[in-house]
Motif scaffolding. Structure first.
Motif, PDB file in Angstrom:
ATOM      1  N   LEU A   7     -19.805  -2.630 101.524  1.00 57.74           N
ATOM      2  CA  LEU A   7     -20.101  -2.162 102.527  1.00 57.74           C
ATOM      3  C   LEU A   7     -20.125  -0.717 103.074  1.00 57.74           C
ATOM      4  CD1 LEU A   7     -19.895  -3.932 105.174  1.00 57.74           C
ATOM      5  CD2 LEU A   7     -17.596  -2.458 105.199  1.00 57.74           C
ATOM      6  N   ARG A   8     -22.185  -0.983 103.552  1.00 57.29           N
ATOM      7  CA  ARG A   8     -22.459   0.450 103.420  1.00 57.29           C
ATOM      8  C   ARG A   8     -22.586  -0.036 105.454  1.00 57.29           C
ATOM      9  NH1 ARG A   8     -26.077   2.264  99.505  1.00 57.29           N
ATOM     10  NH2 ARG A   8     -25.571   0.408  97.931  1.00 57.29           N
ATOM     11  N   VAL A   9     -23.044  -1.371 105.997  1.00 61.15           N
ATOM     12  CA  VAL A   9     -23.101  -0.472 107.475  1.00 61.15           C
ATOM     13  C   VAL A   9     -22.319  -1.934 108.447  1.00 61.15           C
ATOM     14  CG1 VAL A   9     -24.286  -0.920 109.273  1.00 61.15           C
ATOM     15  CG2 VAL A   9     -25.718   0.013 107.020  1.00 61.15           C
ATOM     16  N   SER A  10     -21.248  -1.743 109.799  1.00 64.09           N
ATOM     17  CA  SER A  10     -20.190  -1.972 109.461  1.00 64.09           C
ATOM     18  C   SER A  10     -20.759  -3.372 109.737  1.00 64.09           C
ATOM     19  CB  SER A  10     -19.042  -1.413 110.496  1.00 64.09           C
ATOM     20  OG  SER A  10     -18.656   0.197 110.284  1.00 64.09           O
ATOM     21  N   ALA A  31     -39.323  -0.197 116.392  1.00 62.01           N
ATOM     22  CA  ALA A  31     -40.236   0.438 117.567  1.00 62.01           C
ATOM     23  C   ALA A  31     -40.490  -0.688 118.568  1.00 62.01           C
ATOM     24  CB  ALA A  31     -41.200   0.957 117.243  1.00 62.01           C
ATOM     25  N   ILE A  32     -40.211  -2.311 118.241  1.00 61.54           N
ATOM     26  CA  ILE A  32     -41.059  -3.224 118.227  1.00 61.54           C
ATOM     27  C   ILE A  32     -39.523  -4.220 119.338  1.00 61.54           C
ATOM     28  CG2 ILE A  32     -40.632  -6.488 117.778  1.00 61.54           C
ATOM     29  CD1 ILE A  32     -42.087  -5.391 115.048  1.00 61.54           C
ATOM     30  N   LEU A  33     -38.592  -3.660 119.092  1.00 62.46           N
ATOM     31  CA  LEU A  33     -37.418  -3.401 120.171  1.00 62.46           C
ATOM     32  C   LEU A  33     -37.509  -2.905 121.218  1.00 62.46           C
ATOM     33  CD1 LEU A  33     -34.640  -4.514 117.655  1.00 62.46           C
ATOM     34  CD2 LEU A  33     -36.620  -6.295 118.474  1.00 62.46           C
ATOM     35  N   GLY A  34     -38.044  -2.113 121.245  1.00 61.63           N
ATOM     36  CA  GLY A  34     -38.784  -0.705 122.394  1.00 61.63           C
ATOM     37  C   GLY A  34     -37.014  -0.283 121.885  1.00 61.63           C
ATOM     38  N   ILE A  35     -36.422   0.244 121.449  1.00 60.66           N
ATOM     39  CA  ILE A  35     -34.783   0.652 120.936  1.00 60.66           C
ATOM     40  C   ILE A  35     -35.371   2.164 120.442  1.00 60.66           C
ATOM     41  CG2 ILE A  35     -32.836   1.042 119.645  1.00 60.66           C
ATOM     42  CD1 ILE A  35     -32.719  -2.261 119.753  1.00 60.66           C
ATOM     43  N   ASP A  36     -35.050   3.280 121.136  1.00 59.85           N
ATOM     44  CA  ASP A  36     -35.612   4.670 120.345  1.00 59.85           C
ATOM     45  C   ASP A  36     -33.850   5.748 120.787  1.00 59.85           C
ATOM     46  OD1 ASP A  36     -35.510   5.463 123.139  1.00 59.85           O
ATOM     47  OD2 ASP A  36     -37.197   5.965 123.180  1.00 59.85           O
ATOM     48  N   GLY A  37     -33.316   4.602 121.751  1.00 61.94           N
ATOM     49  CA  GLY A  37     -31.751   5.568 121.470  1.00 61.94           C
ATOM     50  C   GLY A  37     -31.739   6.073 122.496  1.00 61.94           C
ATOM     51  N   SER A  38     -32.763   6.432 123.093  1.00 62.40           N
ATOM     52  CA  SER A  38     -32.370   6.226 124.801  1.00 62.40           C
ATOM     53  C   SER A  38     -32.190   5.791 125.894  1.00 62.40           C
ATOM     54  CB  SER A  38     -33.911   7.132 125.132  1.00 62.40           C
ATOM     55  OG  SER A  38     -34.524   5.994 125.295  1.00 62.40           O
ATOM     56  N   GLY A  39     -31.416   4.003 125.313  1.00 66.46           N
ATOM     57  CA  GLY A  39     -30.936   3.498 126.284  1.00 66.46           C
ATOM     58  C   GLY A  39     -29.492   2.991 125.702  1.00 66.46           C
ATOM     59  N   GLY A  40     -28.986   4.282 125.236  1.00 66.96           N
ATOM     60  CA  GLY A  40     -27.846   3.934 124.726  1.00 66.96           C
ATOM     61  C   GLY A  40     -27.278   2.665 123.426  1.00 66.96           C
ATOM     62  N   GLU A  41     -27.963   2.070 123.515  1.00 72.03           N
ATOM     63  CA  GLU A  41     -27.739   0.837 122.913  1.00 72.03           C
ATOM     64  C   GLU A  41     -26.633   1.354 121.743  1.00 72.03           C
ATOM     65  OE1 GLU A  41     -31.104   2.139 122.903  1.00 72.03           O
ATOM     66  OE2 GLU A  41     -32.130   0.585 124.215  1.00 72.03           O
ATOM     67  N   GLU A  42     -25.887   0.127 120.795  1.00 73.06           N
ATOM     68  CA  GLU A  42     -25.338   0.576 119.963  1.00 73.06           C
ATOM     69  C   GLU A  42     -26.061  -0.269 118.119  1.00 73.06           C
ATOM     70  OE1 GLU A  42     -21.680  -0.688 120.199  1.00 73.06           O
ATOM     71  OE2 GLU A  42     -21.357  -0.653 118.295  1.00 73.06           O
ATOM     72  N   VAL A  43     -26.687   0.635 117.391  1.00 77.36           N
ATOM     73  CA  VAL A  43     -27.767   0.236 116.888  1.00 77.36           C
ATOM     74  C   VAL A  43     -27.241   0.411 115.081  1.00 77.36           C
ATOM     75  CG1 VAL A  43     -29.608   0.258 115.158  1.00 77.36           C
ATOM     76  CG2 VAL A  43     -29.522   0.430 117.368  1.00 77.36           C
ATOM     77  N   SER A  44     -26.547   0.253 113.871  1.00 77.38           N
ATOM     78  CA  SER A  44     -26.582   0.909 112.713  1.00 77.38           C
ATOM     79  C   SER A  44     -27.903   0.559 111.928  1.00 77.38           C
ATOM     80  CB  SER A  44     -25.208  -0.492 111.910  1.00 77.38           C
ATOM     81  OG  SER A  44     -24.702   0.019 113.184  1.00 77.38           O
ATOM     82  N   ILE A  45     -28.577   0.902 110.995  1.00 77.20           N
ATOM     83  CA  ILE A  45     -29.326   1.167 109.631  1.00 77.20           C
ATOM     84  C   ILE A  45     -29.130   1.114 108.314  1.00 77.20           C
ATOM     85  CG2 ILE A  45     -31.707   1.893 109.540  1.00 77.20           C
ATOM     86  CD1 ILE A  45     -32.053   2.283 112.324  1.00 77.20           C
ATOM     87  N   GLY A  46     -29.752   0.148 107.574  1.00 73.19           N
ATOM     88  CA  GLY A  46     -29.653   0.779 106.865  1.00 73.19           C
ATOM     89  C   GLY A  46     -30.879   0.561 105.572  1.00 73.19           C
ATOM     90  N   MET A  47     -31.206   1.382 105.323  1.00 75.32           N
ATOM     91  CA  MET A  47     -32.550   1.550 104.415  1.00 75.32           C
ATOM     92  C   MET A  47     -32.520   1.589 103.537  1.00 75.32           C
ATOM     93  SD  MET A  47     -34.803   4.165 106.848  1.00 75.32           S
ATOM     94  CE  MET A  47     -35.471   3.837 108.036  1.00 75.32           C
ATOM     95  N   ASN A  48     -33.484   0.913 102.937  1.00 76.57           N
ATOM     96  CA  ASN A  48     -34.019   0.861 100.670  1.00 76.57           C
ATOM     97  C   ASN A  48     -32.344   0.394 100.484  1.00 76.57           C
ATOM     98  OD1 ASN A  48     -36.475   1.200 101.261  1.00 76.57           O
ATOM     99  ND2 ASN A  48     -36.019   3.212 101.969  1.00 76.57           N
TER     100      ASN A  48
END
Ligand code: CTP
Ligand code: ZN
Length: 154
Positions: A7-10, A31-48
């Motif tokens: 498990l890497r991302v909850s 970017a497509i979703l218009g999320i840059d963090g300033s809106g307070g959205e709760e986001v988790s990302i796994g890369m590569n």
């Protein structure tokens, strides 16, 4: 490997998991979703992260949000193998592969400054999807490369 070690991302409680994203494209997905963090959205990302199907993949998890069809359509251009998982009360209740659409509306910006869609007119951008890129329905400008660079930001 045990579940715990893998498990890497909850997991999320309610929202959307965009899985099997082409490695390295996660920030373009945001970017497509218009999320840059300033809106307070709760986001988790796994890369590569390692993936059996893709070798390496990115994963984007957005709590409390579903995607519009226009967003999914543009996503398919930069992450053609992505799966959209709708999560409710911790369970995946819907799973779809993205499909390459005939056209994408709203999310991309035409690079032509004289195009009607880039003026202060209430006209949504509209691009036909071609094998080699996308073509503006209003001025015929073709975007062949780095489609993500043309994602519309307000
Ligand atoms: N997921 C999540 N939170 C949940 C449920 C699922 O973040 N409450 C994530 C999982 O971690 C996985 C994706 O959503 O990345 C899809 O979940 P699931 O269908 O359970 O996994 P798989 O069967 O492995 O999916 P696939 O067959 O599409 O690879
Ligand atoms: Zn145009």
């Amino acid at each position: 490997m045990s579940e715990d070690q893998q498990l890497r991302v909850s997991k999320i409680t309610e929202g959307t998991v965009i899985d099997h994203v082409t490695g390295g494209q996660a920030l373009n997905v945001l970017a497509i979703l218009g999320i840059d963090g300033s809106g307070g959205e709760e986001v988790s990302i796994g890369m590569n992260v390692p993936s059996e199907r893709l070798g390496r993949k990115d994963v984007v998890k957005v709590e409390g949000r579903e995607l519009s069809q226009d967003e999914v359509d543009v996503l398919s251009l930069i992450a053609p193998a992505a799966t959209i998982n709708i999560v409710r009360d911790y369970d995946v209740v819907e799973k779809h592969r993205v499909e390459r659409p005939g056209e994408v509306v709203g999310v991309l910006q035409c690079p032509n400054r004289n195009c009607i869609t880039t003026k202060d007119e209430p006209v949504d951008s509209r691009f036909a999807v071609l094998d080699e890129g996308v073509r503006c329905a209003y001025c015929d400008t073709i975007i062949r490369e780095s489609i993500a660079d043309h994602i519309h930001v307000d």
